[in-house]
Design a protein around this motif. Structure first.
Motif, PDB file in Angstrom:
ATOM      1  N   GLY A 180       0.837  -1.204   0.000  1.00  0.00           N
ATOM      2  CA  GLY A 180       0.000   0.000   0.000  1.00  0.00           C
ATOM      3  C   GLY A 180       0.865   1.245   0.000  1.00  0.00           C
ATOM      4  O   GLY A 180       0.708   2.155  -0.825  1.00  0.00           O
ATOM      5  N   ASP A 229      10.987  -1.009   8.431  1.00  0.00           N
ATOM      6  CA  ASP A 229      11.958  -1.676   7.558  1.00  0.00           C
ATOM      7  C   ASP A 229      12.412  -0.630   6.549  1.00  0.00           C
ATOM      8  O   ASP A 229      11.585   0.128   6.040  1.00  0.00           O
ATOM      9  N   THR A 246       6.439  -9.817  -1.014  1.00  0.00           N
ATOM     10  CA  THR A 246       6.105 -11.049  -0.278  1.00  0.00           C
ATOM     11  C   THR A 246       5.716 -12.261  -1.138  1.00  0.00           C
ATOM     12  O   THR A 246       5.991 -13.382  -0.720  1.00  0.00           O
ATOM     13  N   ILE A 255       6.389   3.298  14.211  1.00  0.00           N
ATOM     14  CA  ILE A 255       5.301   4.197  14.598  1.00  0.00           C
ATOM     15  C   ILE A 255       4.773   3.717  15.943  1.00  0.00           C
ATOM     16  O   ILE A 255       4.341   2.569  16.075  1.00  0.00           O
TER      17      ILE A 255
HETATM   18  C1  LIG Z   1       4.758 -15.191   2.747  1.00  0.00           C
HETATM   19  C2  LIG Z   1       3.662 -14.369   2.153  1.00  0.00           C
HETATM   20  C3  LIG Z   1       3.241 -14.618   0.850  1.00  0.00           C
HETATM   21  C4  LIG Z   1       2.230 -13.859   0.290  1.00  0.00           C
HETATM   22  N1  LIG Z   1       1.840 -14.110  -0.996  1.00  0.00           N
HETATM   23  C5  LIG Z   1       0.912 -13.344  -1.583  1.00  0.00           C
HETATM   24  C6  LIG Z   1       0.546 -13.556  -2.954  1.00  0.00           C
HETATM   25  O1  LIG Z   1       1.058 -14.477  -3.608  1.00  0.00           O
HETATM   26  N2  LIG Z   1      -0.367 -12.731  -3.511  1.00  0.00           N
HETATM   27  C7  LIG Z   1      -0.956 -11.693  -2.810  1.00  0.00           C
HETATM   28  O2  LIG Z   1      -1.768 -10.949  -3.375  1.00  0.00           O
HETATM   29  N3  LIG Z   1      -0.654 -11.489  -1.501  1.00  0.00           N
HETATM   30  C8  LIG Z   1       0.268 -12.273  -0.881  1.00  0.00           C
HETATM   31  N4  LIG Z   1       0.602 -12.059   0.441  1.00  0.00           N
HETATM   32  C9  LIG Z   1      -0.128 -11.016   1.200  1.00  0.00           C
HETATM   33  C10 LIG Z   1       0.477  -9.633   0.959  1.00  0.00           C
HETATM   34  O3  LIG Z   1       1.855  -9.642   1.285  1.00  0.00           O
HETATM   35  C11 LIG Z   1      -0.223  -8.591   1.830  1.00  0.00           C
HETATM   36  O4  LIG Z   1      -1.604  -8.650   1.622  1.00  0.00           O
HETATM   37  C12 LIG Z   1       0.298  -7.196   1.475  1.00  0.00           C
HETATM   38  O5  LIG Z   1       1.669  -7.112   1.789  1.00  0.00           O
HETATM   39  C13 LIG Z   1      -0.490  -6.105   2.214  1.00  0.00           C
HETATM   40  O6  LIG Z   1       0.071  -4.852   1.920  1.00  0.00           O
HETATM   41  P1  LIG Z   1       0.117  -3.709   3.054  1.00  0.00           P
HETATM   42  O7  LIG Z   1       0.739  -2.510   2.431  1.00  0.00           O
HETATM   43  O8  LIG Z   1      -1.204  -3.603   3.692  1.00  0.00           O
HETATM   44  O9  LIG Z   1       1.073  -4.316   4.170  1.00  0.00           O
HETATM   45  P2  LIG Z   1       2.611  -4.723   4.087  1.00  0.00           P
HETATM   46  O10 LIG Z   1       3.013  -4.977   2.682  1.00  0.00           O
HETATM   47  O11 LIG Z   1       2.792  -5.803   5.079  1.00  0.00           O
HETATM   48  O12 LIG Z   1       3.367  -3.414   4.571  1.00  0.00           O
HETATM   49  C14 LIG Z   1       3.287  -2.932   5.881  1.00  0.00           C
HETATM   50  C15 LIG Z   1       4.442  -1.960   6.080  1.00  0.00           C
HETATM   51  O13 LIG Z   1       4.278  -1.287   7.318  1.00  0.00           O
HETATM   52  C16 LIG Z   1       5.495  -1.356   8.061  1.00  0.00           C
HETATM   53  N5  LIG Z   1       5.101  -1.345   9.467  1.00  0.00           N
HETATM   54  C17 LIG Z   1       4.241  -2.167  10.102  1.00  0.00           C
HETATM   55  N6  LIG Z   1       4.084  -1.784  11.382  1.00  0.00           N
HETATM   56  C18 LIG Z   1       4.874  -0.711  11.562  1.00  0.00           C
HETATM   57  C19 LIG Z   1       5.148   0.148  12.671  1.00  0.00           C
HETATM   58  N7  LIG Z   1       4.563  -0.002  13.858  1.00  0.00           N
HETATM   59  N8  LIG Z   1       6.023   1.152  12.491  1.00  0.00           N
HETATM   60  C20 LIG Z   1       6.626   1.358  11.276  1.00  0.00           C
HETATM   61  N9  LIG Z   1       6.387   0.599  10.198  1.00  0.00           N
HETATM   62  C21 LIG Z   1       5.534  -0.426  10.347  1.00  0.00           C
HETATM   63  C22 LIG Z   1       6.154  -2.654   7.613  1.00  0.00           C
HETATM   64  O14 LIG Z   1       7.536  -2.603   7.846  1.00  0.00           O
HETATM   65  C23 LIG Z   1       5.809  -2.639   6.117  1.00  0.00           C
HETATM   66  O15 LIG Z   1       6.717  -1.834   5.417  1.00  0.00           O
HETATM   67  C24 LIG Z   1       1.611 -12.815   1.032  1.00  0.00           C
HETATM   68  C25 LIG Z   1       2.036 -12.561   2.343  1.00  0.00           C
HETATM   69  C26 LIG Z   1       3.055 -13.324   2.893  1.00  0.00           C
HETATM   70  C27 LIG Z   1       3.511 -13.032   4.311  1.00  0.00           C
END
Ligand SMILES: Cc1cc2nc3c(=O)[nH]c(=O)nc-3n(C[C@H](O)[C@H](O)[C@H](O)COP(=O)(O)OP(=O)(O)OC[C@H]3O[C@@H](n4cnc5c(N)ncnc54)[C@H](O)[C@@H]3O)c2cc1C
Length: 447
Positions: A15, A41, A47, A81
């Motif tokens: 996101g 990070d 992922t 955060i």
């Molecule tokens: C092993 C694995 C395989 C996957 N395979 C797939 C797939 O094949 N297809 C698919 O569509 N989805 C897949 N997913 C799911 C997908 O990774 C997530 O749905 C997606 O990453 C969500 O995006 P996001 O931006 O919400 O969160 P994330 O990508 O998890 O990003 C969150 C960010 O916030 C940061 N963060 C969190 N908490 C804090 C804090 N307190 N302070 C500072 N920074 C913080 C983290 O460091 C990270 O940078 C997979 C997930 C995993 C774990």
């Protein structure tokens, strides 16, 4: 009043970096817009390919992109955060290297902090299990597997050898199934090629899932097909079962059965960080943030939320969109369009709606399952579709090149089995380094 507007993005995952890229383009060379991004990070992690790091198929930095490389006109804070004050429009961050806290103010906030692993309050499982969420987790799993191979090769005690060679993955979603597929291949190939003293008959791979079939996201027919394939390559799938306890050398299931094993990998659910679940606004019972159809918090129109930490309802089905990278990417388009509209004074905002054209998963070398535009593929063709699609979505040409090179090497050579032990990190907590406060309301002061 200041004309300069500050946009603060929390999180550098799917996101966060997609909102960052889009708004940087929309506000290119606009000196009235300042963009900040905070992440614990200093890299974005791709992922969908993380399970391939557990098996050494690709290298960890093939799928990580330093966030600074994506910051064309944004400032990056490598920090955690610790709290968000929606009333005062302040976010408190804790500096990674020495733990000092600071507050960042904003005009517009984008919350996209993803999710944590859910251990369902089971401390034993949390203590003894490996997880598969970050790049460090994947490296740890890879090291553990290689370490177990080395140990098993040196013992003649058959019970102990079996325990070392038993790997249990809990969780039937993409992360659990893909990780099982990868380590199954790594262990079986390695024993055949390099560890003849172990004996293939001593290997045991268990995948524990709470539902009737794996990969419920693909539906029963494909989920069962994926299960049949994994069983054929030696994975024991234990359905309708939960893991309820664990120790250093065992996992206990809810039917009372105990699996003696030295390696448990937990991929059984997601949890929402207290920074999000305790925020003073509307939540779902899971802790996820509830948003309106424009992806804004109901009580705070200047705050957007997306990705795994937000509960976004599909207007066509009435169901919540699943926590996937695909959804987070599409939501980031709506969020950046709406941010741009609000800041440039347009009144018409975009509602979020998205229908996926496909879903796919990979189960090991040359085997995947894919559903694309309603057509189902499996086997080598699906594997080729999976690789082409995910390689094309990996940001940055240099990373695509790195991954393609690793995949090519895997077709030509045997896997690397280097065991990397503990890595030393030097702490800087005793060194007094001043924080650049030019964009920070330094409430807390260095003390
Ligand atoms: C092993 C694995 C395989 C996957 N395979 C797939 C797939 O094949 N297809 C698919 O569509 N989805 C897949 N997913 C799911 C997908 O990774 C997530 O749905 C997606 O990453 C969500 O995006 P996001 O931006 O919400 O969160 P994330 O990508 O998890 O990003 C969150 C960010 O916030 C940061 N963060 C969190 N908490 C804090 C804090 N307190 N302070 C500072 N920074 C913080 C983290 O460091 C990270 O940078 C997979 C997930 C995993 C774990």
């Amino acid at each position: 009043m200041s004309q300069i507007k500050k946009i603060l993005i929390l999180g550098g995952g799917f996101g966060g970096i997609n909102v960052l890229k889009l708004i940087q383009n929309k506000f290119k060379n606009d000196h009235n817009i300042r963009i900040f991004i905070v992440s614990q990070d200093n890299y974005f992690l791709y992922t969908p390919m993380l399970p391939q790091v557990t098996s050494g198929l690709i290298h960890s930095n093939d799928i990580t992109i330093p966030i600074r490389k994506l910051c064309k006109q944004a400032e990056f804070y490598h920090a955690t955060i610790s709290s968000i004050d929606l009333e005062q429009k302040l976010v408190t961050i804790t500096r990674t290297f020495d733990g000092k806290v600071h507050a960042l103010d904003y005009d517009y906030l984008v919350i996209t902090l993803g999710s944590n692993t859910n251990f369902f309050d089971n401390e034993n499982i949390e203590k003894h299990a490996f997880v598969i969420k970050t790049v460090e987790d994947a490296i740890s799993v890879n090291s553990q597997v290689i370490n177990m191979l080395e140990n098993a090769a040196q013992t003649s005690d058959i019970d102990f050898k079996k325990k070392l060679m038993t790997f249990t993955v809990v969780g039937g979603g993409f992360a659990g199934v893909e990780t099982m597929g990868e380590i199954n291949q790594l262990v079986r190939d390695s024993v055949k090629n390099f560890y003849p003293s172990i004996g293939e008959e001593n290997i045991s791979m268990n995948l524990v899932v709470s539902k009737e079939f794996i990969l419920s996201e693909l539906g029963p027919k494909l989920g069962k097909k994926a299960g049949e394939y994994l069983s054929k390559v030696g994975v024991n799938i234990i359905t309708n079962t939960k893991a309820v306890d664990a120790g250093e050398d065992f996992v206990q299931l809810d039917d009372g059965k105990i699996i003696p094993c030295m390696t448990l990998i937990w991929a059984a659910g997601i949890d929402i960080d207290p920074v999000i679940s305790e925020l003073l606004c509307d939540h779902h019972k899971s802790g996820k943030l509830k948003v309106d159809s424009f992806l804004r918090l109901f009580e705070h129109e200047e705050v957007f939320a997306l990705g795994d930490c937000a509960l976004i309802t599909n207007p066509l089905t009435g169901q919540a969109y699943p926590a996937t990278a695909q959804n987070a990417i599409h939501q980031s388009v709506t969020v950046s369009n709406n941010l741009h509209s609000i800041i440039t004074g347009k009144t018409k905002l975009e509602k979020f709606s998205f229908k996926s054209n496909g879903i796919m998963t990979t189960l090991g070398r040359k085997v995947s399952i894919a559903v694309v535009f309603g057509l189902t593929f499996n086997g080598p063709l699906a594997w080729l579709i999976w690789r082409t699609y995910y390689l094309s979505r990996l940001p940055m040409l240099e990373k695509k090149f790195q991954v393609a090179t690793s995949w090519m090497a895997d077709l030509l050579f045997k896997r690397d089995l280097t065991f990397i032990g503990l890595i030393k990190n030097k702490s800087l907590t005793k060194v007094d380094m001043k924080f650049d406060t030019s964009s920070v309301k330094d409430f807390f002061k260095d003390n």
